[in-house]
Scaffold this motif. Structure first.
Motif, PDB file in Angstrom:
ATOM      1  N   LEU A  49      26.072  21.495  38.666  1.00 43.21           N
ATOM      2  CA  LEU A  49      26.045  22.119  38.851  1.00 43.21           C
ATOM      3  C   LEU A  49      25.244  22.931  38.372  1.00 43.21           C
ATOM      4  CD1 LEU A  49      29.619  22.939  39.624  1.00 43.21           C
ATOM      5  CD2 LEU A  49      28.416  23.299  41.069  1.00 43.21           C
ATOM      6  N   GLU A  50      23.608  24.009  38.694  1.00 47.37           N
ATOM      7  CA  GLU A  50      22.892  24.053  37.691  1.00 47.37           C
ATOM      8  C   GLU A  50      23.780  26.236  37.481  1.00 47.37           C
ATOM      9  OE1 GLU A  50      20.295  23.459  37.235  1.00 47.37           O
ATOM     10  OE2 GLU A  50      19.377  22.264  37.976  1.00 47.37           O
ATOM     11  N   THR A  51      23.153  26.007  35.914  1.00 49.45           N
ATOM     12  CA  THR A  51      23.790  27.298  35.184  1.00 49.45           C
ATOM     13  C   THR A  51      24.022  28.621  35.866  1.00 49.45           C
ATOM     14  OG1 THR A  51      23.109  26.252  32.684  1.00 49.45           O
ATOM     15  CG2 THR A  51      24.010  28.508  33.252  1.00 49.45           C
ATOM     16  N   SER A  52      22.639  28.457  37.172  1.00 52.12           N
ATOM     17  CA  SER A  52      22.730  29.675  37.866  1.00 52.12           C
ATOM     18  C   SER A  52      24.090  29.495  38.340  1.00 52.12           C
ATOM     19  CB  SER A  52      21.527  29.573  38.525  1.00 52.12           C
ATOM     20  OG  SER A  52      20.859  28.667  39.163  1.00 52.12           O
ATOM     21  N   MET A  53      24.168  29.152  38.909  1.00 51.67           N
ATOM     22  CA  MET A  53      25.749  29.347  39.623  1.00 51.67           C
ATOM     23  C   MET A  53      27.376  29.719  38.605  1.00 51.67           C
ATOM     24  SD  MET A  53      25.296  27.386  42.830  1.00 51.67           S
ATOM     25  CE  MET A  53      26.912  26.856  43.674  1.00 51.67           C
ATOM     26  N   LEU A  54      27.347  29.469  37.647  1.00 56.39           N
ATOM     27  CA  LEU A  54      27.589  29.988  36.899  1.00 56.39           C
ATOM     28  C   LEU A  54      29.261  30.609  37.173  1.00 56.39           C
ATOM     29  CD1 LEU A  54      30.463  28.667  34.701  1.00 56.39           C
ATOM     30  CD2 LEU A  54      28.446  29.487  32.889  1.00 56.39           C
ATOM     31  N   HIS A  55      27.992  31.906  37.679  1.00 55.66           N
ATOM     32  CA  HIS A  55      27.983  33.440  37.012  1.00 55.66           C
ATOM     33  C   HIS A  55      29.085  33.413  39.334  1.00 55.66           C
ATOM     34  CE1 HIS A  55      27.394  37.278  39.031  1.00 55.66           C
ATOM     35  NE2 HIS A  55      28.615  37.748  38.349  1.00 55.66           N
ATOM     36  N   VAL A  56      29.056  32.846  40.337  1.00 59.45           N
ATOM     37  CA  VAL A  56      29.427  32.960  41.113  1.00 59.45           C
ATOM     38  C   VAL A  56      30.559  32.341  41.503  1.00 59.45           C
ATOM     39  CG1 VAL A  56      27.829  31.337  42.384  1.00 59.45           C
ATOM     40  CG2 VAL A  56      29.205  33.204  43.748  1.00 59.45           C
ATOM     41  N   LEU A  57      30.918  31.151  40.487  1.00 61.27           N
ATOM     42  CA  LEU A  57      31.893  30.152  40.628  1.00 61.27           C
ATOM     43  C   LEU A  57      32.962  30.230  39.957  1.00 61.27           C
ATOM     44  CD1 LEU A  57      30.141  26.605  39.853  1.00 61.27           C
ATOM     45  CD2 LEU A  57      31.204  27.905  41.858  1.00 61.27           C
ATOM     46  N   GLY A  58      32.440  31.480  38.900  1.00 59.51           N
ATOM     47  CA  GLY A  58      33.240  32.311  37.750  1.00 59.51           C
ATOM     48  C   GLY A  58      34.546  33.304  38.434  1.00 59.51           C
ATOM     49  N   VAL A  59      33.088  34.330  39.078  1.00 59.61           N
ATOM     50  CA  VAL A  59      33.597  34.810  40.365  1.00 59.61           C
ATOM     51  C   VAL A  59      34.483  34.469  41.229  1.00 59.61           C
ATOM     52  CG1 VAL A  59      32.473  37.068  41.829  1.00 59.61           C
ATOM     53  CG2 VAL A  59      31.642  36.180  39.585  1.00 59.61           C
ATOM     54  N   THR A  60      34.670  33.560  42.345  1.00 56.61           N
ATOM     55  CA  THR A  60      34.972  32.825  43.181  1.00 56.61           C
ATOM     56  C   THR A  60      36.881  32.733  42.658  1.00 56.61           C
ATOM     57  OG1 THR A  60      32.821  32.425  43.760  1.00 56.61           O
ATOM     58  CG2 THR A  60      34.848  31.435  44.804  1.00 56.61           C
ATOM     59  N   SER A  61      36.301  32.224  41.627  1.00 53.75           N
ATOM     60  CA  SER A  61      37.371  31.503  40.961  1.00 53.75           C
ATOM     61  C   SER A  61      38.730  32.726  40.453  1.00 53.75           C
ATOM     62  CB  SER A  61      36.811  30.676  39.737  1.00 53.75           C
ATOM     63  OG  SER A  61      36.757  30.406  40.299  1.00 53.75           O
ATOM     64  N   MET A  62      38.358  34.025  40.434  1.00 51.76           N
ATOM     65  CA  MET A  62      39.070  35.048  39.819  1.00 51.76           C
ATOM     66  C   MET A  62      39.204  35.357  41.329  1.00 51.76           C
ATOM     67  SD  MET A  62      36.990  36.995  36.917  1.00 51.76           S
ATOM     68  CE  MET A  62      35.791  36.975  37.192  1.00 51.76           C
ATOM     69  N   PHE A  63      38.402  34.972  42.483  1.00 54.40           N
ATOM     70  CA  PHE A  63      39.300  35.942  44.120  1.00 54.40           C
ATOM     71  C   PHE A  63      40.268  34.982  44.075  1.00 54.40           C
ATOM     72  CE2 PHE A  63      37.530  36.014  48.692  1.00 54.40           C
ATOM     73  CZ  PHE A  63      38.278  36.683  48.681  1.00 54.40           C
ATOM     74  N   ILE A  64      40.038  33.604  44.671  1.00 51.78           N
ATOM     75  CA  ILE A  64      41.205  32.372  44.058  1.00 51.78           C
ATOM     76  C   ILE A  64      42.030  32.704  43.547  1.00 51.78           C
ATOM     77  CG2 ILE A  64      42.054  30.306  44.795  1.00 51.78           C
ATOM     78  CD1 ILE A  64      38.327  29.564  44.808  1.00 51.78           C
ATOM     79  N   ALA A  65      42.320  32.916  43.040  1.00 52.70           N
ATOM     80  CA  ALA A  65      43.561  33.176  41.944  1.00 52.70           C
ATOM     81  C   ALA A  65      43.845  34.184  41.636  1.00 52.70           C
ATOM     82  CB  ALA A  65      43.143  32.983  40.500  1.00 52.70           C
TER      83      ALA A  65
END
Length: 322
Positions: free
Chosen positions: A125-141
């Motif tokens: 995964l590119e570093t540029s994906m980190l933001h959307v992955l972190g935000v989505t993880s919080m959304f799911i949790a």
């Protein structure tokens, strides 16, 4: 308004807050027919959330130990381009978001979801994906943990500052859940902490000290080599010894199946906590949003609490060793 930080490095480094799934949309396509997601169990183990109505004699952490294996995610970035430093900065920002909008349980589950996805995703995964992955993880949790979960509109406007779109988050959510097998009931160190605090009727200042240690353990990448139970027990033992509650610390060591194996873990976690003055500017969110100051004394309390009740209780414990 929530702050945004940039990755340290060259001018070509991506900002943590500027990742766009549109630039990596080809990653989504590889999921068709190539998922390595394990098959879901027909009878998943239930996760006990309400511990207040259980007798104190019942060992709730033993229940969590059953699900702990699937929640253990050492070195999740082994095959990723994203670095441990990138991840730590993202987790530090997640502390800020969840402390503002969610419960502590959401933070700990969100980091587990994100790390598990790093580990099981089949492409770097590119570093540029980190933001959307972190935000989505919080959304799911948040859906799993919060009585009033985060809403997409709230995430886009107040958390992502309109740098993400509805499709960005929804597509990423589907991608993450698919690779996780739609199983996100991971056991966290905070689960053990809550259970042990209830069972041993721990003072609030001891619990708060251990909670802060658990937060930092999610930021420190090297601590992912420890199981949730090891971090939860170790955090409480460190908190008890720092506040002169040695009898409780001894009981915790005795309760853990193999107390001797905790010694190197306790030593490592304590050493990293004692190193916080050097890192406090890099990872500033816990102190700012959990309302404490680093007050490292050896021996002595690890933190000074801005809540006067908790701080007064801490001083009473220090004056009356147990």
């Amino acid at each position: 308004m929530l702050t945004r930080r940039k990755l340290h490095g060259s001018s070509s480094s991506h900002s943590l807050m500027r990742g766009s799934i549109k630039e990596n949309i080809t990653i989504i396509k590889i999921t068709k027919g190539k998922s390595r997601t394990p098959r879901r169990s027909s009878s998943p183990i239930p996760r006990i959330k309400n511990i207040s109505n259980l007798p104190l004699s019942e060992s709730i952490p033993q229940t969590f130990l059953i699900t702990e294996a699937q929640s253990f995610i050492p070195k999740p970035l082994a095959h990723q381009i994203i670095t441990p430093e990138n991840r730590s900065m993202m987790v530090d920002w997640m502390v800020e978001v969840t402390a503002t909008f969610c419960t502590p349980q959401t933070f700990f589950l969100a980091t587990k979801i994100m790390d598990k996805f790093f580990a099981v995703f089949i492409k770097p995964l590119e570093t540029s994906m980190l933001h959307v992955l972190g935000v989505t993880s919080m959304f799911i949790a948040s859906k799993f943990e919060d009585n009033v979960p985060l809403r997409l509109k709230q995430i886009i406007e107040k958390i992502a500052h309109n740098r993400l779109t509805y499709p960005d988050i929804k597509i990423t959510e589907l991608l993450m859940l698919k690779f996780l097998g739609f199983r996100v009931n991971f056991t966290t160190c905070y689960d053990f902490l809550l259970s042990l605090a209830t069972e041993f009727r721990l003072p609030q200042s001891v619990f708060e000290t251990a909670k802060i240690i658990c937060y930092y353990s999610q930021i420190f990448y090297s601590h992912l080599d420890f199981k949730a139970s090891q971090v939860g027990f170790s955090a409480l033992i460190i908190a008890c010894t720092s506040l002169n509650q040695h009898s409780v610390a001894s009981k915790l060591i005795e309760k853990y199946k193999d107390g001797e194996s905790l010694n190197p873990i306790i030593k490592k976690i304590r050493a990293d906590i004692l190193d916080l003055p050097r890192l406090k500017n890099l990872y500033a969110s816990p102190a700012k949003f959990l309302e404490f100051e680093i007050a490292l004394k050896t021996p002595g309390p690890l933190f000074r609490f801005l809540n006067p009740y908790v701080e007064q209780e801490q001083q009473r414990l220090l004056s009356n060793p147990n």
